[in-house]
Write a protein that holds these residues in place. Structure first.
Motif, mmCIF file in Angstrom:
data_model
loop_
_atom_site.group_PDB
_atom_site.id
_atom_site.type_symbol
_atom_site.label_atom_id
_atom_site.label_comp_id
_atom_site.label_asym_id
_atom_site.label_seq_id
_atom_site.Cartn_x
_atom_site.Cartn_y
_atom_site.Cartn_z
ATOM 1 N N SER A 1 0.815 -1.359 -0.108
ATOM 2 C CA SER A 1 0.014 0.123 0.042
ATOM 3 C C SER A 1 0.760 1.299 0.052
ATOM 4 C CB SER A 1 -0.945 0.009 1.130
ATOM 5 O OG SER A 1 -1.539 1.007 1.369
ATOM 6 N N THR A 2 2.081 1.240 0.813
ATOM 7 C CA THR A 2 2.780 2.526 0.979
ATOM 8 C C THR A 2 3.588 2.632 -0.253
ATOM 9 O OG1 THR A 2 3.146 2.169 3.274
ATOM 10 C CG2 THR A 2 4.710 3.448 2.172
ATOM 11 N N ASN A 3 3.964 1.689 -0.863
ATOM 12 C CA ASN A 3 4.762 1.751 -2.359
ATOM 13 C C ASN A 3 3.733 2.171 -3.389
ATOM 14 O OD1 ASN A 3 7.074 0.859 -0.841
ATOM 15 N ND2 ASN A 3 6.680 -1.386 -1.694
ATOM 16 N N ALA A 4 2.483 1.864 -3.412
ATOM 17 C CA ALA A 4 1.483 2.403 -4.478
ATOM 18 C C ALA A 4 1.146 3.712 -4.464
ATOM 19 C CB ALA A 4 0.248 1.266 -4.349
ATOM 20 N N GLN A 5 1.517 4.361 -3.379
ATOM 21 C CA GLN A 5 1.129 5.717 -3.159
ATOM 22 C C GLN A 5 1.973 6.552 -4.073
ATOM 23 O OE1 GLN A 5 1.494 7.016 0.738
ATOM 24 N NE2 GLN A 5 -0.541 6.021 1.290
#
Length: 641
Positions: A15-19
């Motif tokens: 989720s963090t990387n997708a931001q």
């Protein structure tokens, strides 16, 4: 349980990387280039869907395998403010966006020099600087050799006001002010300059290959190992030198800043001046200076010491109280303090000067005074001095930050996607050691940048070196003059413009304070060459052609405007001629029919001519009637423009 924790952690990581992550330039308050397609870009997870909403329209993109994405917006007219929304797994709303003209402002210290250094000279300008339509993005002063960076480590867009404008490049701000007042178009300044930098540090790895020596030098630093070793060694040597100076300083040990100190046995010298020219001689280390002054009445106010410039570093005390310090030789010394540190009657100023090489002391022809309310007390004259610590000169530093390619990789490459109007360039002082190569370097740099921005006709406006150093009474060779000639030659590169500043310098300061006229003359170039004011006289006279008639040379010029003139209606000066032997002598010169005729009884068959060919040609007085100075030049009967 352990598997669940690992699974949750993995989900959070995904989720963090997708931001969406945006480059520093793409942020609140940015100025985007009007009247052209604009790129908005950033990063997210691979194959991530990106939505960008602007002006009630939505644009979509999908990141590539490296997580990079790019959206191209259609051309927009000048105006704003606007908002922009970006969505993926997160949402980012960018506010206060303007469309206008974006200028890259690059080079060395005279471009970097901020309005804060000019605040005493331009008080009224700074007080009236509130303008949300003039903005600056300050690129961090950093370098990198391994590869081209994609983003900056810091930076934000700020609009001009009496506080923030102190961070703006002085030259760039005055340029922006002129352009904005003329066209009322938002102006974005990207300030990417570094003091002391030579031209080759701003050229890419691929392009610096044209200069084998610089390319080989760059390769030494590419893996970072040598850079780290040199930086650590330089830092260690510097720290040890200053530690020894401080530990050895009798003035620190015995409190020589004390206003009650008995200094009756100290020597005296005149300030401003250098102690190498006095009884102390040419020593390096720490020297203390003291002067007693009398104030009939202390006013409740902010007091200010103006102490010209001091070589190299100084700490200043009044009546045993510290009031200010400067760690290197270039900035003007202006120290404000509360007047309650002063007293009615006798007072004492003490200045601790550290000089690490060369001649130490107080730079000549600068103000040295105490300002108290509306009163000014001159501090020039006899001061007492005493050697605090004698030191060997500090070994010269390597200055890795100026090596080839490093500044391009860190301070220019991250800008390549950002659409711009043009480039403002002020650099050359650090290239005077090898002036003969400067044209080739600049032609390469300009082409390099135009390819990077994919703008073959990108306007490139630059400042010719101003006058500096001691004037000479006879014609001499000069690397500064030779560099100016190379800058003049650079006008052969299409879509370039040059601001001549041969009358704006200070003989004793490589950073002259008159940045208003520099910015204004760059703006004149922009108005004519970029904004289309074809009939505008934007330059002083530029040498065009030479012919010989008997023992005289007839010189023709472009950019004569309403006609050639002699500044202050005196005698035309600063021309020198030579025969084939190359020995130059001062020449007579007159203006006739907007041409200049030069001759000398000492040269029967003249072949070469020079104008304002010196580090500091103080009598360069050829102008056009628009009051713009002629460019210095060298030419001979074989010269073709």
């Amino acid at each position: 349980m352990k598997k669940i924790i690992i699974f949750i952690t993995l989900l959070l990581s995904i989720s963090t990387n997708a931001q969406i992550k945006l480059p520093r330039l793409i942020s609140d308050g940015m100025v985007l280039q009007r009247d052209t397609k604009v790129k908005i870009w950033g990063w997210a997870s691979a194959k991530e869907k990106i939505e960008l909403t602007f002006d009630n329209k939505t644009y979509k993109a999908i990141t590539n395998a490296e997580g990079k994405w790019l959206v191209v917006l259609p051309s927009q007219k000048a105006g704003g403010p606007y908002e922009m929304t970006l969505k993926a797994s997160n949402t980012i709303v960018l506010k206060n966006i303007l469309f206008g003209d974006v200028w890259i402002c690059s080079g060395q210290s005279n471009m970097e020099l901020p309005m804060g250094r000019l605040k005493d000279k331009y008080k009224e300008v700074i007080a009236k600087s509130e303008n949300a339509n003039i903005r600056q993005f300050l690129v961090p002063d950093q370098y990198y050799f391994a590869n081209e960076k994609e983003d900056f480590t810091a930076g934000e867009w700020i609009s001009a006001n009496p506080v923030s404008v102190l961070q703006f490049s002085g030259v760039a701000y005055f340029f922006a002010l002129e352009i904005y007042e003329k066209y009322k178009i938002p102006i974005g300044l990207i300030n990417s300059a570094l003091g002391g930098s030579p031209a080759e540090s701003w050229i890419s790895e691929e392009n610096v290959k044209k200069f084998p020596d610089y390319y080989q030098e760059f390769l030494k630093y590419k893996d970072g190992t040598l850079e780290k070793q040199i930086d650590e060694n330089d830092r260690k040597i510097s720290q040890e030198w200053y530690k020894l100076a401080n530990n050895s300083d009798e003035g620190l040990k015995n409190n020589w800043k004390n206003s009650d100190l008995d200094d009756s046995n100290w020597k005296t010298m005149n300030v401003p001046g250098y102690w190498a020219d006095n009884e102390l001689g040419n020593v390096n280390g720490v020297v203390w200076f003291r002067k007693e002054f009398t104030i009939p009445k202390v006013q409740e106010n902010i007091a200010k010491f103006i102490l010209g410039r001091i070589v190299d570093a100084d700490s200043v005390y009044v009546n045993n109280h510290f009031v200010g310090t400067t760690s290197y030789l270039y900035p003007p010394r202006i120290y404000s303090f509360n007047s309650n540190l002063l007293k009615e009657g006798k007072n004492e100023i003490s200045v601790r000067v550290i000089n690490n090489s060369g001649k130490g002391g107080f730079v000549l022809d600068k103000p040295y005074e105490l300002v108290l309310g509306n009163d000014t007390l001159d501090l020039k004259g006899s001061w007492k001095y005493q050697l605090g610590a004698k030191m060997l000169p500090l070994p010269a530093q390597t200055f890795v930050r100026w090596k080839p390619v490093g500044l391009y990789n860190e301070m220019i490459a991250p800008l390549k996607n950002y659409s711009i109007k043009g480039v403002l360039w002020y650099q050359g002082e650090s290239s005077t050691k090898k002036p003969s190569e400067y044209y080739a370097l600049m032609e390469t740099l300009i082409t390099n940048w135009r390819v990077q921005w994919q703008q073959p006709k990108l306007p490139f406006l630059y400042v010719q070196l101003t006058n500096f150093m001691d004037p000479k009474t006879e014609p001499v060779e000069s690397n500064w003059a030779a560099l100016r000639q190379q800058q003049l030659n650079t006008l052969k590169v299409p879509n370039t413009g040059m601001a001549v500043t041969i009358d704006l310098g200070e003989w004793n300061d490589i950073h002259p304070l008159n940045k208003y006229d520099v910015g204004k003359r760059l703006a004149l170039q922009a108005r004519k060459k970029v904004y289309g004011e074809k009939n505008l006289v934007a330059s002083g006279p530029i040498f065009k052609a030479i012919e010989q008639k008997e023992s005289k040379l007839i010189l023709s010029f472009s950019d004569v405007g309403s006609g050639l003139m002699v500044k202050d209606n005196g005698e035309l000066k600063s021309f020198a001629i030579a025969g084939n032997d190359g020995h130059f002598v001062w020449a007579n010169a007159i203006i006739k029919d907007d041409k200049v005729i030069v001759w000398s009884d000492a040269v029967i068959d003249p072949f070469k001519v020079r104008y304002a060919w010196a580090d500091n040609p103080v009598e360069a007085n050829l102008y056009n009637k628009e009051n713009l100075p002629a460019s210095p030049f060298e030419a001979n009967l074989e010269t073709k423009q």
